[in-house]
Design a protein around this motif. Structure first.
Motif, PDB file in Angstrom:
ATOM      1  N   GLY A 288       0.817  -1.213   0.000  1.00 16.83           N
ATOM      2  CA  GLY A 288       0.000   0.000   0.000  1.00 16.83           C
ATOM      3  C   GLY A 288       0.846   1.255   0.000  1.00 16.83           C
ATOM      4  O   GLY A 288       0.542   2.239  -0.694  1.00 16.83           O
ATOM      5  N   LEU A 289       1.927   1.255   0.759  1.00 17.90           N
ATOM      6  CA  LEU A 289       2.827   2.401   0.817  1.00 17.90           C
ATOM      7  C   LEU A 289       3.548   2.588  -0.518  1.00 17.90           C
ATOM      8  O   LEU A 289       3.694   3.721  -1.009  1.00 17.90           O
ATOM      9  CB  LEU A 289       3.840   2.215   1.937  1.00 17.90           C
ATOM     10  CG  LEU A 289       3.255   2.139   3.359  1.00 17.90           C
ATOM     11  CD1 LEU A 289       4.296   1.601   4.339  1.00 17.90           C
ATOM     12  CD2 LEU A 289       2.737   3.494   3.824  1.00 17.90           C
ATOM     13  N   ASP A 290       3.992   1.493  -1.128  1.00 13.80           N
ATOM     14  CA  ASP A 290       4.681   1.580  -2.414  1.00 13.80           C
ATOM     15  C   ASP A 290       3.739   2.065  -3.511  1.00 13.80           C
ATOM     16  O   ASP A 290       4.148   2.792  -4.427  1.00 13.80           O
ATOM     17  CB  ASP A 290       5.273   0.217  -2.787  1.00 13.80           C
ATOM     18  CG  ASP A 290       6.420  -0.199  -1.871  1.00 13.80           C
ATOM     19  OD1 ASP A 290       6.985   0.680  -1.191  1.00 13.80           O
ATOM     20  OD2 ASP A 290       6.739  -1.398  -1.837  1.00 13.80           O
ATOM     21  N   ALA A 331       6.335   3.245   7.308  1.00 16.56           N
ATOM     22  CA  ALA A 331       5.915   4.287   6.367  1.00 16.56           C
ATOM     23  C   ALA A 331       7.099   5.155   5.960  1.00 16.56           C
ATOM     24  O   ALA A 331       7.300   5.462   4.774  1.00 16.56           O
ATOM     25  CB  ALA A 331       4.804   5.136   6.981  1.00 16.56           C
ATOM     26  N   MET A 332       7.918   5.550   6.938  1.00 14.43           N
ATOM     27  CA  MET A 332       9.083   6.381   6.633  1.00 14.43           C
ATOM     28  C   MET A 332      10.068   5.618   5.747  1.00 14.43           C
ATOM     29  O   MET A 332      10.684   6.193   4.844  1.00 14.43           O
ATOM     30  CB  MET A 332       9.778   6.828   7.921  1.00 14.43           C
ATOM     31  CG  MET A 332       8.887   7.472   8.974  1.00 14.43           C
ATOM     32  SD  MET A 332       7.874   8.855   8.409  1.00 14.43           S
ATOM     33  CE  MET A 332       9.071  10.186   8.393  1.00 14.43           C
ATOM     34  N   ALA A 333      10.199   4.330   6.005  1.00 14.43           N
ATOM     35  CA  ALA A 333      11.116   3.522   5.203  1.00 14.43           C
ATOM     36  C   ALA A 333      10.694   3.469   3.741  1.00 14.43           C
ATOM     37  O   ALA A 333      11.536   3.354   2.843  1.00 14.43           O
ATOM     38  CB  ALA A 333      11.195   2.098   5.776  1.00 14.43           C
ATOM     39  N   ILE A 396       6.139  -2.854 -10.353  1.00 15.37           N
ATOM     40  CA  ILE A 396       4.914  -3.545 -10.744  1.00 15.37           C
ATOM     41  C   ILE A 396       4.048  -2.536 -11.499  1.00 15.37           C
ATOM     42  O   ILE A 396       3.805  -1.428 -11.017  1.00 15.37           O
ATOM     43  CB  ILE A 396       4.160  -4.093  -9.526  1.00 15.37           C
ATOM     44  CG1 ILE A 396       4.974  -5.192  -8.850  1.00 15.37           C
ATOM     45  CG2 ILE A 396       2.795  -4.628  -9.928  1.00 15.37           C
ATOM     46  CD1 ILE A 396       4.350  -5.744  -7.580  1.00 15.37           C
ATOM     47  N   LEU A 397       3.609  -2.917 -12.693  1.00 15.48           N
ATOM     48  CA  LEU A 397       2.812  -2.036 -13.540  1.00 15.48           C
ATOM     49  C   LEU A 397       1.332  -2.385 -13.413  1.00 15.48           C
ATOM     50  O   LEU A 397       0.960  -3.550 -13.306  1.00 15.48           O
ATOM     51  CB  LEU A 397       3.238  -2.184 -15.004  1.00 15.48           C
ATOM     52  CG  LEU A 397       4.741  -2.092 -15.301  1.00 15.48           C
ATOM     53  CD1 LEU A 397       4.986  -2.289 -16.784  1.00 15.48           C
ATOM     54  CD2 LEU A 397       5.308  -0.773 -14.830  1.00 15.48           C
ATOM     55  N   GLY A 432      14.089  -8.329   0.537  1.00 15.88           N
ATOM     56  CA  GLY A 432      14.683  -7.055   0.905  1.00 15.88           C
ATOM     57  C   GLY A 432      14.798  -6.082  -0.255  1.00 15.88           C
ATOM     58  O   GLY A 432      15.616  -5.156  -0.223  1.00 15.88           O
ATOM     59  N   GLN A 433      13.972  -6.281  -1.289  1.00  9.69           N
ATOM     60  CA  GLN A 433      14.010  -5.432  -2.469  1.00  9.69           C
ATOM     61  C   GLN A 433      12.825  -4.472  -2.482  1.00  9.69           C
ATOM     62  O   GLN A 433      11.671  -4.881  -2.315  1.00  9.69           O
ATOM     63  CB  GLN A 433      13.985  -6.267  -3.747  1.00  9.69           C
ATOM     64  CG  GLN A 433      15.336  -6.813  -4.160  1.00  9.69           C
ATOM     65  CD  GLN A 433      16.279  -5.721  -4.650  1.00  9.69           C
ATOM     66  OE1 GLN A 433      15.876  -4.613  -4.983  1.00  9.69           O
ATOM     67  NE2 GLN A 433      17.573  -6.054  -4.703  1.00  9.69           N
ATOM     68  N   SER A 434      13.103  -3.201  -2.692  1.00  9.10           N
ATOM     69  CA  SER A 434      12.056  -2.196  -2.831  1.00  9.10           C
ATOM     70  C   SER A 434      11.412  -2.305  -4.219  1.00  9.10           C
ATOM     71  O   SER A 434      12.098  -2.585  -5.209  1.00  9.10           O
ATOM     72  CB  SER A 434      12.639  -0.798  -2.635  1.00  9.10           C
ATOM     73  OG  SER A 434      11.682   0.193  -2.908  1.00  9.10           O
ATOM     74  N   VAL A 435      10.109  -2.069  -4.275  1.00 13.84           N
ATOM     75  CA  VAL A 435       9.364  -2.152  -5.534  1.00 13.84           C
ATOM     76  C   VAL A 435       8.504  -0.907  -5.689  1.00 13.84           C
ATOM     77  O   VAL A 435       7.786  -0.521  -4.755  1.00 13.84           O
ATOM     78  CB  VAL A 435       8.457  -3.407  -5.576  1.00 13.84           C
ATOM     79  CG1 VAL A 435       7.712  -3.490  -6.911  1.00 13.84           C
ATOM     80  CG2 VAL A 435       9.271  -4.675  -5.349  1.00 13.84           C
TER      81      VAL A 435
END
Length: 645
Positions: A288-290, A331-333, A396-397, A432-435
């Motif tokens: 949700g944050l991403d 959220a901050m992360a 993710i599209l 550990g991967q940001s998306v």
């Protein structure tokens, strides 16, 4: 960095104001968010504007050194306005008006409603245009929430007809041709005969229903744009925000289009809500944050973070000590650089009495107050790192039309696009991967890996951009039910599925099957057996390497999951929803081919990198209610550690 609380001073005796502000300062705040539901206080009688109460509130905030986020009060029009214009109320599908007394009950097509919104916003903005304490203006509240993204009244039908006239340049025969209205003898002689897609025998035309979804979205977008433009006209340089509710991918409005009207995106983050036995999984909160960060591709604010249990009529899970604080850090992360707790003090009257704030009705500071205070104290030293952009290597599209197409024709009772995106996202979360979660219309050429799940509606432009991405060395993961329909929600004559992507993926789909179970069919690959379900495409490879094949008696000749080199890159196709083990194997391989690092993290532990240069840090979060070890660190239950890099 704005850190504060949502404060509703009009709901409390005026003599409490200064003591409240002093305690808000004691909490560690530098901002309060006010005014979003106060139309009746600002305009108690038509054309009689009275901002004296909020003058006092804002003057006190300025005196105490607090900044203000001021909301336009348009989500809750006053009783006198509904009495004068009862047709402002929006309508359910059966034509019944929504009763006055809740929120978001207005029809966005209503001319009197928009006119009165313009008047109150104009007077509010003119009154406060030189107020230095106002840091930002919030337009309305949670647009599209709680079913307010659709109205079925005569005004909306007329506006829908105008929307169609504009789309088809007034040519009714062009609409007939596009919709294929010869089917079931639905040809129209004039736009005024076109129905709203309210319940009927069987179902309405899918192309008509997609245009209805687009109309609903545009109606809300234009309402937001009108407010934002009006504020900027009166206050050049005003920072305009909106507080988006959760569940945006299932709304009848494109959050991304609405976000384009704003200077800042804000989000109301509720990991748990009334009636939930337990919070959302950590990866779903992260998703949700991403998604919110992806609306503008920028950092965002949290305008409602929770600390206590929540619910209107039914309450639920009480966050454990330090768990809500961990959600604030999470959220901050993920790109939040300003956070407000909902709310300073819980209400004693009205519908939200059981939405617990930092203080209860007894007004005594306890654990929740102290926990929020400690978060504000601990987060400030990292402001520089948290103010930098999040750098993700994967995306993710999604596509609003495609999501709407599945709302219209779901095909499998288990096919849930948002759930499928979260499932894919969770594998990267665990690694550990940001998306980034972004609209497919956006440029995605900078990423190493992109995923296109269930994008049933596509067009030649998207196909060309995806091919160029892979040809240049990118890794793409495409799933079943992608590139099946055109922009009008129609199947494409003369082309095999996936439309315009067969050469990229090295295959075509010969047949498809909707499965009403998960993990109900066997699949087999080089590493052994597995299972799959929900839906499946019968894949005929045309150069693609078969990684997994169906293993039931009638369909062993068809591939289930493939890999295909294309240019300097590679493209995977998931023709079904594989079980978790198989999914992780495929995506782990895709990450490796994209040269992405995969961390060995225990279940429930999250790692995010923030900052740049000398202020780069790793934020390590333990979402478990037990102690764990991760990356050489001992973590207590719900503990967060900030590790300099």
């Amino acid at each position: 960095m704005l850190l504060g609380v949502d404060y509703y001073p009009e709901q409390w005796p005026s003599h409490m104001l200064e003591a409240d502000m002093d305690r808000i300062l004691e909490l560690g705040c530098n901002v309060i968010r006010i005014g979003e539901f106060a139309w009746c206080r600002m305009e108690p009688v038509e054309n009689q504007y009275d901002f004296s109460y909020f003058d006092g509130v804002i003057a006190m905030a300025r005196k105490k050194g607090l900044q203000v986020i001021l909301g336009t009060p348009t989500a809750t029009p006053p009783a006198w306005l509904i009495r004068k214009h009862p047709d402002i109320l929006s309508q359910f599908e059966d034509g019944t008006p929504r009763a006055f007394g809740g929120r978001h009950v207005s029809c966005y097509s209503s001319v009197p409603y928009r006119a009165h919104c313009a008047q109150i916003i104009t007077h509010l903005a003119e009154h406060y245009k030189n107020e230095p304490a106002i840091a930002a203006w919030q337009i309305d509240n949670e647009l599209g929430h709680e079913g307010s993204d659709q109205c079925w009244c005569p005004r909306c039908r007329a506006a829908f007809h105008n929307f169609l006239k504009e789309k088809f340049n007034g040519d009714i025969q062009a609409l007939n041709q596009t919709y294929g209205t010869v089917f079931w003898s639905q040809e129209y002689d004039r736009f005024e005969d076109i129905p709203l897609p309210s319940p009927t025998i069987t179902t309405h035309n899918p192309a008509l229903r997609l245009d209805w979804e687009r109309f609903c979205s545009e109606n809300l977008r234009s309402f937001a744009a009108f407010q934002a433009d009006l504020l900027r006209e009166i206050i050049p340089g005003a920072v305009v925000i909106h507080d988006f509710p959760g569940g945006g991918l299932s709304k009848h409005v494109s959050y991304a289009d609405l976000a384009a009207c704003l200077d800042r995106v804000a989000y109301n983050n509720y990991p748990v809500w009334g009636g939930q036995k337990e919070p959302l999984p950590p990866s779903e909160i992260a998703f949700g944050l991403d998604y919110i960060r992806g609306l503008k591709g920028e950092n965002f604010w949290i305008t409602e973070a929770i600390m206590g249990a929540q619910g209107h009529d039914i309450t639920g899970f009480l966050p454990r000590p330090n768990q809500a604080k961990l959600w604030s850090w999470q959220a901050m992360a993920h790109g939040c650089d300003g956070l407000m707790y909902f709310r300073y003090r819980g209400a004693t009257k009205g519908a939200e009495q059981f939405c617990y704030g930092l203080l209860d009705a007894d007004n005594i500071p306890r654990r929740r107050f102290l926990e929020a205070q400690s978060f504000f104290r601990e987060v400030r030293p990292y402001e520089e790192a948290l103010s930098t952009p999040v750098r993700s290597e994967a995306a993710i599209l999604y596509d609003y039309d495609a999501l709407a197409s599945f709302r219209i024709q779901r095909q499998s009772i288990l096919l849930n696009c948002q759930a499928e995106m979260k499932r894919l996202h969770a594998v990267f979360f665990q690694a550990g991967q940001s998306v980034d979660v972004i609209p497919a219309s956006r440029d995605f050429s900078r990423y190493k890996l992109v995923l296109a799940p269930n994008m049933i509606v596509t067009d030649p432009d998207f196909a060309a951009r995806l091919k160029a991405f892979v040809a240049a060395g990118g890794v793409a993961v495409v799933t079943y039910r992608t590139a099946v329909k055109d922009r009008d929600n129609n199947l494409v004559f003369g082309k095999t599925i996936p439309v315009d992507l067969g050469d990229l993926l090295g295959l075509y789909v010969e047949e498809s099957e909707s499965l009403q179970e998960s993990d109900c069919i066997p699949i087999v690959g080089e590493t052994g057996g597995g299972s799959a379900g929900v839906f499946r495409d019968m894949i005929v490879p045309q150069g693609a390497q078969v990684l997994w094949r169906y293993d039931d008696p009638f369909y062993r000749q068809y591939a289930a999951i493939t890999r295909n080199p294309y240019g300097q890159g590679i493209a995977y196709y998931l023709g079904t929803a594989p079980d978790q083990t198989v999914l992780e194997q495929v995506l782990t391989e895709a990450m490796a081919r994209a040269d992405m690092e995969r961390l060995d993290l225990p279940q429930g532990v999250e790692s995010m990198l923030r900052g740049e240069g000398d202020c780069r840090v790793r934020i390590l979060l333990n979402h478990n209610d037990v102690s764990v070890h991760a990356l050489g660190q001992a973590l207590d239950p719900f503990q967060v550690k900030i590790l300099p890099l």
